[in-house]
Design a protein around this motif. Sequence first.
Motif, PDB file in Angstrom:
ATOM      1  N   ASN A 191       0.832  -1.197   0.000  1.00 32.48           N
ATOM      2  CA  ASN A 191       0.000   0.000   0.000  1.00 32.48           C
ATOM      3  C   ASN A 191       0.868   1.248   0.000  1.00 32.48           C
ATOM      4  O   ASN A 191       1.956   1.277   0.574  1.00 32.48           O
ATOM      5  N   PHE A 215       1.255   5.238   0.993  1.00 35.03           N
ATOM      6  CA  PHE A 215       0.743   6.228   1.934  1.00 35.03           C
ATOM      7  C   PHE A 215       1.209   7.624   1.541  1.00 35.03           C
ATOM      8  O   PHE A 215       2.328   7.812   1.065  1.00 35.03           O
ATOM      9  N   SER A 262       6.416   4.278   3.420  1.00 32.27           N
ATOM     10  CA  SER A 262       5.419   4.907   2.540  1.00 32.27           C
ATOM     11  C   SER A 262       4.901   3.991   1.440  1.00 32.27           C
ATOM     12  O   SER A 262       3.880   4.277   0.819  1.00 32.27           O
TER      13      SER A 262
END
Length: 311
Positions: free
Chosen positions: A2, A4, A35
């Motif tokens: 993922n 961020f 991140s």
Amino acid sequence: MNHFQIEDAILDEAIAELSTLHDWLRWTTSQFASSGIFFGHGTDNAWDEAVSLLLPALSLPIDAPKELMHARLTSTEKNRLAELIAERINDCTPVPYLTNTAWFAGMPFYVDERVLIPRSPFAELINNRFAPWLEEPSSVTRILDLCTGSACIAIALAQAFEDAQVDAVDISYEALEVADINISDYMLNDRVLPIQSDVFSGVPGQKYDLIVANPPYVDAEDMADLPREFHHEPELGLASGHDGLDVTRTILAEAAEHLTDNGLLFVEVGNSMVHMEELYPGAPFEWIEFEQGGLGVFVISKQQLVNYFED
């Protein structure tokens, strides 16, 4: 993984509380690591990514002395670093586009979003002057760099073959503008010639001792799965049809006409090498094994090309 976003409040905290270059490198590494950004444009980990962004942004060399790590930064410098870190994380902009610098064959080159970021294993071949395939490097007088982009390969070739003229061709006028910047920076305007050309269209009747091609070769499936970072690069330099070999087909069909009798063709097709055997069954491609990593590069001689395509 993922991805961020980094929030303004976190950046403001960093600007207020971090003071030294070492502080900023540590903090940036932590932000990059957490991140979900992709590393693949010059580095493969968060620390090296942080170093390659922050030091050039401060006009410092990548191998800056350790004593500088404890130097404090000004407010202006900290604000500038925060902007770049946010752009790297939030927009997934590759570091070389943020610093306008990429390295190839141990040399720095200007890059921006008009060209791909250099990452070809050709650097190893050039440093070895294409040994053992090229038996007499001193006999090479004309070289063609197909799909030159930033001209990093063409310039490295000119440095390795000091008696050779290098034609650096690309279909993109915008890419050639960047190529021109680098050719001028290395003061090679007399030996490296940028030419607008769709594969061989701009060099009719010309023959070369060595043709080096790094064409677009990403197939449709891989294009769909590329990390966001690659979407900052010109699609014209990446995509090449369903199997990634549209441009390579043209190169192989026409290269023999542009090679001298003992000429060699080196082509990088990356992951699309999996489609080559189906497309060219029994072709005498020699796939090169690299000591420093990389795959999907083959070599074939003019005589092999003639024999294969005439049969």
